[in-house]
Write an enzyme that holds these catalytic residues in place. Sequence first.
Site, short mmCIF file in Angstrom:
data_model
loop_
_atom_site.label_atom_id
_atom_site.label_comp_id
_atom_site.label_asym_id
_atom_site.label_seq_id
_atom_site.Cartn_x
_atom_site.Cartn_y
_atom_site.Cartn_z
N CYS A 122 -6.64 -8.33 -15.68
CA CYS A 122 -6.02 -7.47 -16.42
C CYS A 122 -5.93 -7.82 -17.88
CB CYS A 122 -4.67 -6.73 -16.06
SG CYS A 122 -3.24 -7.60 -16.82
N LYS A 147 11.18 1.05 -14.68
CA LYS A 147 9.90 1.00 -13.91
C LYS A 147 9.75 -0.15 -12.95
CE LYS A 147 6.14 -0.99 -16.27
NZ LYS A 147 5.38 -2.01 -15.43
N ASN A 148 9.99 -1.28 -13.28
CA ASN A 148 9.62 -2.18 -12.39
C ASN A 148 10.47 -2.33 -11.16
OD1 ASN A 148 7.42 -3.00 -13.91
ND2 ASN A 148 8.16 -4.70 -14.69
N ASP A 187 8.07 -10.13 -20.30
CA ASP A 187 8.09 -8.87 -20.87
C ASP A 187 8.81 -8.49 -22.27
OD1 ASP A 187 6.48 -8.25 -18.71
OD2 ASP A 187 8.03 -7.37 -17.28
N ARG A 240 2.95 3.93 -19.99
CA ARG A 240 3.01 3.75 -18.78
C ARG A 240 4.43 3.34 -18.53
NH1 ARG A 240 -1.43 -0.61 -17.02
NH2 ARG A 240 -0.12 -0.33 -15.42
N ARG A 270 -3.94 -12.66 -12.83
CA ARG A 270 -3.06 -12.12 -11.99
C ARG A 270 -3.49 -12.07 -10.73
NH1 ARG A 270 -0.07 -7.42 -15.02
NH2 ARG A 270 1.44 -7.74 -13.58
N1 EPU Z 1 0.69 -15.21 -9.35
C1 EPU Z 1 -0.14 -16.06 -8.67
N2 EPU Z 1 -0.41 -15.77 -7.42
C2 EPU Z 1 0.04 -14.66 -6.81
C3 EPU Z 1 1.00 -13.81 -7.57
C4 EPU Z 1 1.35 -14.20 -8.95
O1 EPU Z 1 -0.72 -17.17 -9.30
O2 EPU Z 1 0.03 -14.19 -5.52
C5 EPU Z 1 1.14 -15.70 -10.73
C6 EPU Z 1 0.57 -14.78 -11.85
O3 EPU Z 1 -0.74 -15.02 -12.25
C7 EPU Z 1 1.52 -15.14 -12.97
C8 EPU Z 1 2.77 -15.74 -12.10
O4 EPU Z 1 2.47 -15.91 -10.89
O5 EPU Z 1 1.00 -16.33 -13.55
C9 EPU Z 1 3.75 -14.61 -12.31
O6 EPU Z 1 3.35 -13.45 -12.04
P1 EPU Z 1 4.03 -12.05 -11.07
O7 EPU Z 1 3.60 -12.18 -9.68
O8 EPU Z 1 5.69 -12.58 -11.12
O9 EPU Z 1 3.81 -10.89 -11.79
P2 EPU Z 1 3.84 -9.63 -11.37
O10 EPU Z 1 4.47 -9.46 -9.83
O11 EPU Z 1 2.41 -9.16 -11.29
C10 EPU Z 1 5.80 -8.39 -12.52
C11 EPU Z 1 5.94 -7.24 -13.44
C12 EPU Z 1 5.32 -7.62 -14.66
C13 EPU Z 1 6.12 -8.84 -15.30
C14 EPU Z 1 6.10 -9.98 -14.24
C15 EPU Z 1 6.67 -11.39 -14.73
C16 EPU Z 1 6.12 -5.44 -12.00
C17 EPU Z 1 5.35 -3.93 -11.55
N3 EPU Z 1 5.33 -6.24 -12.94
O12 EPU Z 1 4.47 -8.62 -12.35
O13 EPU Z 1 5.46 -6.61 -15.81
O14 EPU Z 1 5.52 -9.24 -16.61
O15 EPU Z 1 6.51 -9.61 -12.97
O16 EPU Z 1 8.02 -10.97 -14.93
O17 EPU Z 1 7.00 -5.73 -11.27
C18 EPU Z 1 5.35 -5.22 -17.51
O18 EPU Z 1 6.25 -4.14 -17.08
O19 EPU Z 1 4.70 -4.85 -18.66
C19 EPU Z 1 4.90 -6.09 -16.72
C20 EPU Z 1 3.74 -6.76 -16.79
#
Ligand code: EPU
Length: 419
Positions: free
Chosen positions: A117, A22-23, A306, A398, A122
């Site tokens: 969320c 998915k990701n 995850d 999802r 996030r």
């Molecule tokens: N963060 C910030 N600022 C930003 C972006 C992120 O502070 O601009 C922080 C977040 O709040 C968090 C940390 O950085 O504390 C890491 O978050 P990240 O941005 O890596 O998460 P994401 O990209 O929103 C993806 C996956 C998630 C997975 C996380 C961590 C996708 C579509 N989603 O989310 O997947 O948990 O990386 O590995 O790739 C899931 O599949 O169930 C899922 C939640």
Amino acid sequence: MDKLQITGGRPLEGEVRISGAKNATLPILAAALLAEGPVAIGNVPHLQDVTTMIELLARMGVTVTVDERMCIEVDASTLKECVAPYELVKTMRASILVLGPLVARFGQADVSLPGGCAIGARPVNIHVAGLKAMGADIHIENGYVRARSGRLKGARLVLDTVTVTGTENLLMAAVLADGETVIENAAREPEVVDLANFLIAMGAKIQGAGTDRIVVQGVEKLSGTRYDVLPDRIEAGTYLVAGAITSGHVRLKSVRPEHLDAVTAKLIECGATVATGSNWIELDMRGRRPRSVDLRTAPYPAFPTDMQAQFAALDTVASGVGTIVETIFENRFMHMLEMRRMGAEIRLEGNTAIIQGVERLTAAPVMATDLRASASLVLAALVAEGRTDIERIYHIDRGYEAIEEKLAQLGAQIRRVPN
Ligand code: EPU
């Protein structure tokens, strides 16, 4: 709304095929916006989030066709507007992934700002700051990220925090920028590498994906290609835990075992025998009760957030005490409260859960709160005495393709019933 009914107690036994990730699919679909010709994407999982991303592209006027084998063709040449509306973004935060490609290729984007969320705040500040550093003019207005730009300029970006979709958005923006972009403190997740490989197949010049320093030489344009998405390491890990928690024996095909090293290390620590080949993994836990494991989530290649909820379920019935520390998201323990209702002994102290394994869980009606939390409730239900009803399973749909079919194939007593 459907619910899942699971009667626990059967050791799982058999083989299951793991779907595409998915990701990786979500950023790859967004990246298709960058190509001048049509792209064909294979091994796409049949999931609600993928449907939402397709709908989002279609709303922009992009031509998307899906064949019966879930091979998706995307042609962005018909794009009419660079807008990701609130009504879609609020159902899937990953919609933010269209921001980088839209700004890079079309010089404009109006993308609804995702709110908080279930698992945490996030924010997307790092995505926005990176695009600004590349020359985009960005304002937050009426709940939207409004970006306007000429051709982006390569820049040196040092990310404040390791962010997966942040790295992906900036990578997608950099491939069409003028000159060199360096992304420092980049996420190293296999899904970032898969996206980079897809971009390279379209003609992008990228080095270092999979390390914390990605270097991109911008090109004038990208062309269409054909690409197969990599297997889902989180789906795979979830089925491995299903084998371990039920003292079963499962074999997964179509996987990349090297992406699961942190997970299989923990499964071995809890007493499982794990064997791997180039594209399969086998886990044997027959006749044994799992031992508790301690873990701490962190960016790849460390233990994935995850998979935290699934290992919490495993610890609830293991022998001993397990300590789980969640370092990525500030509210990713909702499943713990539901598992307590099934008899789990869990103490929560901030971002730490201390789990005393019990001999048995008992069935209870429980509620899914987010995707991985739901998976952990399914796992707990597979070993609980009696029939557990899990509600709000749209969260599971999802991210887990045909979960009831795959688990039934392994011998679980599971069915989906309309509520
Ligand atoms: N963060 C910030 N600022 C930003 C972006 C992120 O502070 O601009 C922080 C977040 O709040 C968090 C940390 O950085 O504390 C890491 O978050 P990240 O941005 O890596 O998460 P994401 O990209 O929103 C993806 C996956 C998630 C997975 C996380 C961590 C996708 C579509 N989603 O989310 O997947 O948990 O990386 O590995 O790739 C899931 O599949 O169930 C899922 C939640």
